[in-house]
Design a protein around this motif. Structure first.
Motif, PDB file in Angstrom:
ATOM      1  N   LYS A 224       1.022  -1.258  -0.189  1.00  0.00           N
ATOM      2  CA  LYS A 224       0.215   0.070   0.582  1.00  0.00           C
ATOM      3  C   LYS A 224       1.051   1.519   0.094  1.00  0.00           C
ATOM      4  N   GLU A 242      -6.390   1.524  -8.726  1.00  0.00           N
ATOM      5  CA  GLU A 242      -7.036   0.110  -8.517  1.00  0.00           C
ATOM      6  C   GLU A 242      -6.942  -0.942  -8.276  1.00  0.00           C
ATOM      7  N   GLN A 245      -7.209   0.386  -3.975  1.00  0.00           N
ATOM      8  CA  GLN A 245      -8.071   0.658  -3.569  1.00  0.00           C
ATOM      9  C   GLN A 245      -9.050  -1.091  -3.406  1.00  0.00           C
ATOM     10  N   GLN A 248      -7.222  -2.095  -0.329  1.00  0.00           N
ATOM     11  CA  GLN A 248      -8.029  -1.518   0.812  1.00  0.00           C
ATOM     12  C   GLN A 248      -9.056  -2.433   1.325  1.00  0.00           C
TER      13      GLN A 248
END
Length: 249
Positions: A224, A242, A245, A248
């Motif tokens: 991340k 993308e 996301q 997460q």
């Protein structure tokens, strides 16, 4: 083409247009069509090649050259070697004359005449020159060619050769990392990306590849961090957004 397809869409620019005068054999420059949108770094070598051919343009991101035969009935890709990527190459002179003729509105039949006239005229200024590749750069470019052909082991060997010749070539580490990822060797990929980033902290490709390696190794937190770093460098980078996301969720 495989690398360009991996990066996104491709724009083809005819440096030397195929015509009856040159046996329907041309040379095209293939560029990443999305390079300007993701703020890709300038490609000085490709820009200089285009300039020598009479194309006033700034190339960004990855690019490669290809020689093609195309008479509208048949199409074939022809051999094109690194030694030919030089300002002294015959095809570069032909391309420069051809593009100058186009700028003046002349027909294709006047190209050879223009070339003969230039030989008889005194030089008014030093022409642009494309620098010859150093051994390490040549090894890296040959590695790129092997990668495009899908020969991952050969690409790995050539990138390793480039690094042995020049241990400060960040691009060679980053490219070798991509091969390691394709070979399901995330540990090696992470190590190479870290080397690349030590040499070039703003290398977005190395960050993306290290994030992918860390994700494969189950290191989601540090993956991340790398994706976030990519977005700081390139806010419009879709791949990083993308992937971040997805992590997460």
């Amino acid at each position: 083409m495989a690398v360009m397809a991996y990066l996104g869409t491709v724009e083809s620019i005819a440096l030397l247009s195929n015509s009856r005068d040159n046996g329907f054999t041309g040379v095209n420059l293939y560029c990443d069509d999305e390079a300007s949108f993701v703020d890709a770094p300038p490609n000085p070598r490709a820009t200089e090649v285009a300039f020598c051919c009479g194309k006033q343009m700034q190339v960004q991101g990855d690019a490669f050259l290809a020689r093609v035969f195309d008479n509208e009935d048949d199409f074939e890709r022809l051999d094109f070697t690194l030694r030919e990527v030089a300002s002294s190459a015959q095809w570069v002179k032909e391309a420069a004359a051809q593009n100058e003729a186009k700028m003046r509105g002349d027909g294709a039949g006047s190209i050879l005449r223009r070339m003969q006239e230039k030989k008889q005229q005194p030089a008014q200024q030093a022409p642009a020159k494309v620098l010859e590749l150093k051994p390490a750069e040549a090894a890296k470019e040959n590695g790129n060619a092997a990668f495009k052909k899908g020969d991952l082991q050969k690409a790995l060997e050539l990138y390793t050769e480039a690094i042995q010749l020049d241990s400060k070539m960040a691009a060679a580490y980053s490219n070798r990392a991509l091969v390691s990822l394709k070979l399901s060797q995330p540990e090696a990929a992470e190590a190479d990306c870290t080397h690349a980033l030590e040499l070039d902290p703003s290398n977005a490709k190395a960050l993306l590849r290290r994030a992918a390696a860390r994700k494969a190794l189950g290191q989601e937190r540090t993956a991340k961090v790398d994706y976030q770093a990519v977005l700081q460098l390139q806010p419009s980078n879709k791949e990083a957004a993308e992937a971040l996301q997805a992590l997460q969720m």
